[in-house]
Write a protein that holds these residues in place. Structure first.
Motif, PDB file in Angstrom:
ATOM      1  N   PRO A  39      11.073  77.744  42.075  1.00  0.00           N
ATOM      2  CA  PRO A  39       9.751  77.810  42.702  1.00  0.00           C
ATOM      3  C   PRO A  39       9.731  77.998  44.211  1.00  0.00           C
ATOM      4  O   PRO A  39       8.824  78.614  44.744  1.00  0.00           O
ATOM      5  CB  PRO A  39       9.135  76.467  42.337  1.00  0.00           C
ATOM      6  CG  PRO A  39      10.301  75.554  42.157  1.00  0.00           C
ATOM      7  CD  PRO A  39      11.423  76.408  41.648  1.00  0.00           C
ATOM      8  N   THR A  40      10.708  77.485  44.900  1.00  0.00           N
ATOM      9  CA  THR A  40      10.620  77.457  46.358  1.00  0.00           C
ATOM     10  C   THR A  40      11.591  78.438  46.992  1.00  0.00           C
ATOM     11  O   THR A  40      12.800  78.321  46.826  1.00  0.00           O
ATOM     12  CB  THR A  40      10.930  76.036  46.874  1.00  0.00           C
ATOM     13  OG1 THR A  40      10.113  75.111  46.163  1.00  0.00           O
ATOM     14  CG2 THR A  40      10.646  75.927  48.351  1.00  0.00           C
ATOM     15  N   PRO A  41      11.045  79.412  47.733  1.00  0.00           N
ATOM     16  CA  PRO A  41      11.945  80.331  48.448  1.00  0.00           C
ATOM     17  C   PRO A  41      12.609  79.623  49.619  1.00  0.00           C
ATOM     18  O   PRO A  41      12.171  78.548  50.025  1.00  0.00           O
ATOM     19  CB  PRO A  41      10.998  81.433  48.938  1.00  0.00           C
ATOM     20  CG  PRO A  41       9.676  80.777  49.038  1.00  0.00           C
ATOM     21  CD  PRO A  41       9.642  79.714  47.969  1.00  0.00           C
ATOM     22  N   PRO A  43      13.465  78.700  53.464  1.00  0.00           N
ATOM     23  CA  PRO A  43      12.572  78.678  54.627  1.00  0.00           C
ATOM     24  C   PRO A  43      12.569  80.033  55.337  1.00  0.00           C
ATOM     25  O   PRO A  43      13.575  80.737  55.360  1.00  0.00           O
ATOM     26  CB  PRO A  43      13.164  77.599  55.525  1.00  0.00           C
ATOM     27  CG  PRO A  43      14.091  76.815  54.668  1.00  0.00           C
ATOM     28  CD  PRO A  43      14.518  77.713  53.549  1.00  0.00           C
ATOM     29  N   CYS A  44      11.434  80.392  55.902  1.00  0.00           N
ATOM     30  CA  CYS A  44      11.327  81.658  56.637  1.00  0.00           C
ATOM     31  C   CYS A  44      12.296  81.655  57.818  1.00  0.00           C
ATOM     32  O   CYS A  44      12.503  80.615  58.453  1.00  0.00           O
ATOM     33  CB  CYS A  44       9.912  81.856  57.149  1.00  0.00           C
ATOM     34  SG  CYS A  44       8.750  82.192  55.834  1.00  0.00           S
ATOM     35  N   TRP A  64      18.223  83.142  46.065  1.00  0.00           N
ATOM     36  CA  TRP A  64      16.891  82.883  45.524  1.00  0.00           C
ATOM     37  C   TRP A  64      16.398  84.097  44.734  1.00  0.00           C
ATOM     38  O   TRP A  64      15.862  83.965  43.639  1.00  0.00           O
ATOM     39  CB  TRP A  64      15.925  82.537  46.649  1.00  0.00           C
ATOM     40  CG  TRP A  64      14.551  82.202  46.170  1.00  0.00           C
ATOM     41  CD1 TRP A  64      14.150  81.036  45.570  1.00  0.00           C
ATOM     42  CD2 TRP A  64      13.399  83.033  46.254  1.00  0.00           C
ATOM     43  NE1 TRP A  64      12.818  81.103  45.274  1.00  0.00           N
ATOM     44  CE2 TRP A  64      12.324  82.319  45.684  1.00  0.00           C
ATOM     45  CE3 TRP A  64      13.166  84.306  46.753  1.00  0.00           C
ATOM     46  CZ2 TRP A  64      11.047  82.838  45.604  1.00  0.00           C
ATOM     47  CZ3 TRP A  64      11.887  84.824  46.670  1.00  0.00           C
ATOM     48  CH2 TRP A  64      10.841  84.092  46.103  1.00  0.00           C
ATOM     49  N   ARG A  68      15.884  84.540  40.396  1.00  0.00           N
ATOM     50  CA  ARG A  68      14.567  84.867  39.843  1.00  0.00           C
ATOM     51  C   ARG A  68      14.603  86.043  38.868  1.00  0.00           C
ATOM     52  O   ARG A  68      13.597  86.368  38.260  1.00  0.00           O
ATOM     53  CB  ARG A  68      13.590  85.185  40.974  1.00  0.00           C
ATOM     54  CG  ARG A  68      13.337  84.020  41.891  1.00  0.00           C
ATOM     55  CD  ARG A  68      12.457  84.382  43.071  1.00  0.00           C
ATOM     56  NE  ARG A  68      11.160  84.870  42.681  1.00  0.00           N
ATOM     57  CZ  ARG A  68      10.123  84.126  42.314  1.00  0.00           C
ATOM     58  NH1 ARG A  68      10.259  82.819  42.274  1.00  0.00           N
ATOM     59  NH2 ARG A  68       8.971  84.667  41.991  1.00  0.00           N
TER      60      ARG A  68
END
Length: 88
Positions: A39-41, A43-44, A64, A68
């Motif tokens: 669910p969580t990419p 951090p930018c 990541w 997916r």
């Protein structure tokens, strides 16, 4: 006698495709989104330099993305650096 793995068969299909031939079946690569992706990419990135040249960020972002995707048939994950012409 060693049993041939799926990757061994896939390598033969890639080689046959490269030589304009067919091994045991056509080379088929399927990429599809997973039904249960992480669910969580990551951090930018803080800036453009980190986005394109930050090793830790690039690895986390690639992992990541790979996590997916469902790779079917003869498909496999790959990483491209995308940092300009001639990079390996």
């Amino acid at each position: 006698m060693l049993q041939e793995t799926g990757w061994d068969k896939s390598k033969k299909r890639f080689e046959a495709w490269w030589n304009h031939d067919v091994a045991d079946r056509v080379l088929l690569q399927v990429h599809a989104p997973k039904s249960d992706p992480p669910p969580t990419p990551p951090p930018c990135p803080k800036n453009l330099e980190e986005q394109w040249l930050g090793v830790d960020y690039r690895i986390a972002a690639a992992q990541w993305t790979i996590d997916r995707i469902y790779y079917g048939g003869d498909a496999f994950p790959a990483l491209d650096t995308h940092i300009g012409p001639g990079t390996l």
